[in-house]
Design a protein around this motif. Structure first.
Motif, PDB file in Angstrom:
ATOM      1  N   LEU A   1       0.804  -1.221   0.000  1.00  0.00           N
ATOM      2  CA  LEU A   1       0.000   0.000   0.000  1.00  0.00           C
ATOM      3  C   LEU A   1       0.837   1.271   0.000  1.00  0.00           C
ATOM      4  O   LEU A   1       0.444   2.279  -0.596  1.00  0.00           O
ATOM      5  N   ILE A   2       1.971   1.248   0.669  1.00  0.00           N
ATOM      6  CA  ILE A   2       2.807   2.443   0.648  1.00  0.00           C
ATOM      7  C   ILE A   2       3.420   2.646  -0.727  1.00  0.00           C
ATOM      8  O   ILE A   2       3.653   3.766  -1.181  1.00  0.00           O
ATOM      9  N   THR A   3       3.636   1.538  -1.441  1.00  0.00           N
ATOM     10  CA  THR A   3       4.079   1.629  -2.829  1.00  0.00           C
ATOM     11  C   THR A   3       3.002   2.291  -3.683  1.00  0.00           C
ATOM     12  O   THR A   3       3.277   3.186  -4.490  1.00  0.00           O
ATOM     13  N   GLU A   4       1.766   1.865  -3.506  1.00  0.00           N
ATOM     14  CA  GLU A   4       0.683   2.408  -4.306  1.00  0.00           C
ATOM     15  C   GLU A   4       0.390   3.865  -3.962  1.00  0.00           C
ATOM     16  O   GLU A   4      -0.081   4.632  -4.803  1.00  0.00           O
ATOM     17  N   ALA A   5       0.676   4.264  -2.720  1.00  0.00           N
ATOM     18  CA  ALA A   5       0.471   5.664  -2.341  1.00  0.00           C
ATOM     19  C   ALA A   5       1.388   6.595  -3.123  1.00  0.00           C
ATOM     20  O   ALA A   5       1.090   7.779  -3.293  1.00  0.00           O
ATOM     21  N   VAL A   6       2.507   6.056  -3.605  1.00  0.00           N
ATOM     22  CA  VAL A   6       3.442   6.868  -4.394  1.00  0.00           C
ATOM     23  C   VAL A   6       2.824   7.278  -5.724  1.00  0.00           C
ATOM     24  O   VAL A   6       3.184   8.310  -6.304  1.00  0.00           O
ATOM     25  N   MET A   7       1.865   6.487  -6.212  1.00  0.00           N
ATOM     26  CA  MET A   7       1.320   6.692  -7.552  1.00  0.00           C
ATOM     27  C   MET A   7       0.841   8.110  -7.809  1.00  0.00           C
ATOM     28  O   MET A   7       1.195   8.735  -8.802  1.00  0.00           O
ATOM     29  N   GLY A   8      -0.003   8.617  -6.893  1.00  0.00           N
ATOM     30  CA  GLY A   8      -0.541   9.950  -7.108  1.00  0.00           C
ATOM     31  C   GLY A   8       0.108  10.993  -6.240  1.00  0.00           C
ATOM     32  O   GLY A   8      -0.473  12.053  -6.000  1.00  0.00           O
ATOM     33  N   ALA A   9       1.314  10.705  -5.752  1.00  0.00           N
ATOM     34  CA  ALA A   9       1.925  11.596  -4.769  1.00  0.00           C
ATOM     35  C   ALA A   9       2.511  12.857  -5.378  1.00  0.00           C
ATOM     36  O   ALA A   9       2.717  13.843  -4.677  1.00  0.00           O
ATOM     37  N   ALA A  10       2.805  12.866  -6.677  1.00  0.00           N
ATOM     38  CA  ALA A  10       3.408  14.037  -7.314  1.00  0.00           C
ATOM     39  C   ALA A  10       3.100  14.031  -8.797  1.00  0.00           C
ATOM     40  O   ALA A  10       3.010  12.966  -9.419  1.00  0.00           O
ATOM     41  N   PRO A  11       2.946  15.210  -9.402  1.00  0.00           N
ATOM     42  CA  PRO A  11       2.659  15.298 -10.838  1.00  0.00           C
ATOM     43  C   PRO A  11       3.921  15.145 -11.684  1.00  0.00           C
ATOM     44  O   PRO A  11       4.290  16.027 -12.452  1.00  0.00           O
ATOM     45  N   VAL A  12       4.596  14.011 -11.507  1.00  0.00           N
ATOM     46  CA  VAL A  12       5.807  13.724 -12.282  1.00  0.00           C
ATOM     47  C   VAL A  12       5.667  12.333 -12.865  1.00  0.00           C
ATOM     48  O   VAL A  12       4.766  11.577 -12.504  1.00  0.00           O
ATOM     49  N   GLU A  13       6.559  11.964 -13.755  1.00  0.00           N
ATOM     50  CA  GLU A  13       6.540  10.623 -14.343  1.00  0.00           C
ATOM     51  C   GLU A  13       6.700   9.575 -13.244  1.00  0.00           C
ATOM     52  O   GLU A  13       7.454   9.753 -12.295  1.00  0.00           O
ATOM     53  N   ARG A  14       5.985   8.472 -13.400  1.00  0.00           N
ATOM     54  CA  ARG A  14       6.026   7.419 -12.380  1.00  0.00           C
ATOM     55  C   ARG A  14       7.442   6.891 -12.117  1.00  0.00           C
ATOM     56  O   ARG A  14       7.839   6.716 -10.971  1.00  0.00           O
TER      57      ARG A  14
END
Length: 399
Positions: free
Chosen positions: A308-321
């Motif tokens: 889940l902490i990995t998935e939280a990174v997904m929308g954490a910043a408007p940059v390339e994944r």
């Protein structure tokens, strides 16, 4: 999902062996210390050097793979693991083993950074099925590492290192012959991109949360074998139970909790239970039964949190994944590098309870950081698409 080309199975097999490296040395930490006359803090540097180099290398894996292609990056990583694991097995001093584990960490970073991307590119079926295959390899490797290390370690503490070198040689040959050539990426990434990404509060929040959480994770992983005071084989079985529970909850339980209560609440719950578990071990460190129970139970909380902490990174910043993941991995692996040595020093200078209290404290800090910064995580309750997951894990996210 099981009807895959041989190239996919070759990379998946190599993934299992690569992830074994995380827990492989756990059962042989005490035998190495006893045989070489080293202190726990000296032996703990086997984790520190491995994680520190892996974290820094995550910043450059995108730069490398975008210029030489995925296959060459995979083969370079495998070759480094083979060389440095064999050199570690041939060493007779802790300092040499620590240095060679650092080289092993570099190889692991290069390999893992492109493994899922290669599986997704080569596999038949959907992207989601490719991810499941990759996560299965991850879970199998994490679970198998301690038991392989324990069984080979019962022969000699050198045996697990040579065992990895042999298995990785098989994986390298299979990958070289079965995986088609891959061209360099159209867009070449910069090493400065991840640092720029950390300016975004959401990504920084998740990264710092992961840093403190990983300190608790690797306190458990690196220090627990010393108060357990068991044979390499016995320690291997204990951590096999831990790894098996971690694998099961990361694949099956985490998505269920995410759908029902949301990503951030589920992470906070997992962190809270993990902190309580470490406190339980801190109070009852003198009881081997309590330690065994605490270690195995920790796998459930770690598995949920890892996913889940990995998935939280997904929308954490408007940059390339890939850029976001490189920045996040760099910060979080810093916790994995510092904690083993700090925990061992506390065990030597204070008492055997202190490292677990330290682990409890840093996991609570992780909860505080996430609570304070949770509003900077837009859309954190939504589950990312399979394509987004592929992009994130492909750039080197071990979780």
């Amino acid at each position: 999902m099981l009807k895959q080309p041989r190239a996919v199975w070759a990379v998946a097999f190599a993934c299992v062996i690569a992830f074994m490296g995380i827990g492989l040395v756990d059962p042989i930490l005490k035998p190495i210390a006893d045989d070489l006359g080293a202190s726990p803090s000296q032996v703990s540097l086997l984790f520190t050097s491995y994680m520190a180099v892996m974290g820094v290398a995550m910043l450059i894996t995108g730069v490398v793979s975008s210029r030489i292609g995925a296959k060459r990056t995979l083969l370079a990583g495998l070759a480094l693991i083979i060389v440095f694991s064999a050199l570690a097995g041939a060493s007779d001093t802790v300092g040499a083993i620590v240095g060679f584990r650092a080289g092993w960490g570099l190889g692991n970073a290069l390999f893992i950074a492109t493994a899922l991307a290669t599986i997704v590119m080569s596999a038949s079926g959907s992207v989601a099925q490719s991810i499941i295959l990759f996560e299965a390899a991850l879970g199998l490797g994490i679970a198998a590492g301690p038991i392989v290390g324990g069984q080979l370690g019962s022969i000699s503490w050198k045996a697990p290192f040579f065992g990895v070198a042999v298995l990785m040689t098989i994986a390298l040959v299979a990958t070289a012959f079965l995986l088609p050539a891959t061209p360099p990426a159209a867009r070449k990434t910069s090493i400065a991109d991840p640092f720029r990404a950390l300016r975004h509060r959401g990504l920084l929040t998740v990264a710092v949360t992961a840093l403190f959480y990983n300190m608790g994770f690797f306190t458990l992983l690196a220090f627990a074998p010393f108060p357990l005071d068991m044979s390499a084989s016995q320690v291997g079985w204990v951590f096999f139970g831990w790894g098996l529970l971690l694998a099961l909850t990361s694949v099956w339980l985490a998505p269920v909790l995410q759908r029902r209560i949301g990503t951030v609440p589920a992470i906070l719950a997992a962190l809270g239970f993990f902190a309580a578990d470490l406190a339980f071990m801190a109070v009852l460190t003198d009881s081997k039964l309590a330690l065994v129970i605490g270690i195995v139970l920790a796998g459930a909380f770690l598995g949920v949190n890892n996913t889940l902490i990995t998935e939280a990174v997904m929308g954490a910043a408007p940059v390339e994944r890939p850029v976001a993941s490189a920045a996040y991995s760099f910060v979080r692996f810093s916790g994995g590098a510092v904690a083993p040595w700090a925990a061992a020093r506390l065990g030597e200078e204070v008492n055997v309870h202190a490292p677990f209290w330290m682990g409890t404290g840093v996991v609570v800090l992780a909860m505080v950081v996430l609570l304070v910064g949770r509003r900077s995580l837009p859309g954190h309750a939504a589950r990312p698409s399979a394509t987004d997951e592929a992009e994130l894990i492909a750039v080197g996210d071990l979780d």
